[in-house]
Design a protein around this motif. Structure first.
Motif, PDB file in Angstrom:
ATOM      1  N   CYS A   8      29.381  85.346 -26.543  1.00  0.00           N
ATOM      2  CA  CYS A   8      27.959  85.690 -26.614  1.00  0.00           C
ATOM      3  C   CYS A   8      27.802  87.156 -27.018  1.00  0.00           C
ATOM      4  O   CYS A   8      28.473  88.039 -26.483  1.00  0.00           O
ATOM      5  N   TRP A   9      26.879  87.417 -27.919  1.00  0.00           N
ATOM      6  CA  TRP A   9      26.620  88.779 -28.379  1.00  0.00           C
ATOM      7  C   TRP A   9      26.015  89.634 -27.270  1.00  0.00           C
ATOM      8  O   TRP A   9      26.147  90.849 -27.278  1.00  0.00           O
ATOM      9  N   LYS A  10      25.358  89.002 -26.283  1.00  0.00           N
ATOM     10  CA  LYS A  10      24.641  89.751 -25.260  1.00  0.00           C
ATOM     11  C   LYS A  10      25.472  90.007 -24.002  1.00  0.00           C
ATOM     12  O   LYS A  10      25.477  91.118 -23.482  1.00  0.00           O
ATOM     13  N   CYS A  11      26.194  88.974 -23.505  1.00  0.00           N
ATOM     14  CA  CYS A  11      26.904  89.132 -22.235  1.00  0.00           C
ATOM     15  C   CYS A  11      28.419  89.016 -22.350  1.00  0.00           C
ATOM     16  O   CYS A  11      29.131  89.324 -21.408  1.00  0.00           O
ATOM     17  N   PHE A  79      29.944  91.037 -29.361  1.00  0.00           N
ATOM     18  CA  PHE A  79      29.562  91.590 -28.057  1.00  0.00           C
ATOM     19  C   PHE A  79      29.927  93.064 -27.993  1.00  0.00           C
ATOM     20  O   PHE A  79      31.029  93.468 -28.331  1.00  0.00           O
ATOM     21  N   ARG A  80      28.967  93.880 -27.589  1.00  0.00           N
ATOM     22  CA  ARG A  80      29.204  95.299 -27.364  1.00  0.00           C
ATOM     23  C   ARG A  80      28.745  95.619 -25.943  1.00  0.00           C
ATOM     24  O   ARG A  80      27.559  95.497 -25.643  1.00  0.00           O
ATOM     25  N   PRO A  81      29.675  96.032 -25.075  1.00  0.00           N
ATOM     26  CA  PRO A  81      29.269  96.362 -23.707  1.00  0.00           C
ATOM     27  C   PRO A  81      28.201  97.452 -23.708  1.00  0.00           C
ATOM     28  O   PRO A  81      28.198  98.338 -24.560  1.00  0.00           O
ATOM     29  N   ARG A  82      27.320  97.362 -22.752  1.00  0.00           N
ATOM     30  CA  ARG A  82      26.230  98.321 -22.625  1.00  0.00           C
ATOM     31  C   ARG A  82      26.807  99.696 -22.307  1.00  0.00           C
ATOM     32  O   ARG A  82      27.693  99.833 -21.482  1.00  0.00           O
TER      33      ARG A  82
END
Length: 101
Positions: A8-11, A79-82
């Motif tokens: 997932c790109w978000k999580c 996915f890129r960690p926040r």
């Protein structure tokens, strides 16, 4: 045994349960984020005009919502960690000077 190819790109959760090609309604089971989005596309490139490397694609304003783009090609590794640098800096300052009241 199938190796995890898409996340997932978000999580960052595995998308192994989804079949390819992704449909416009596919969502991540962990965070419910839509997956047929610009952020999951091979052509998504923030360095390009309209953040898209496909020159003839119509502009999509919300890159994190499902769309009907005919040029969509799913890509892995999106996915890129926040970045929580601001939160870490605030915590470090509070430990030095005490919490703001």
């Amino acid at each position: 045994m199938r190796e995890t190819l898409l996340i997932c790109w978000k999580c960052g959760a595995s998308l192994d349960a989804l079949s390819l090609p992704l449909s416009r309604t596919d969502e991540c089971r962990a965070c419910r984020a839509q997956q047929h989005v610009c952020r999951m596309c091979r052509f998504y490139d923030t360095g390009k005009a309209k953040s898209c490397a496909e020159p003839v694609a119509d502009e999509v304003h919300d890159k994190e919502r499902a769309n009907f783009c005919g040029y969509f090609v799913v890509a892995g590794g999106r996915f890129r960690p926040r970045d929580d640098a601001a939160e870490r800096a605030t915590a470090a300052l509070e430990s030095l000077f005490g919490a703001k009241k």
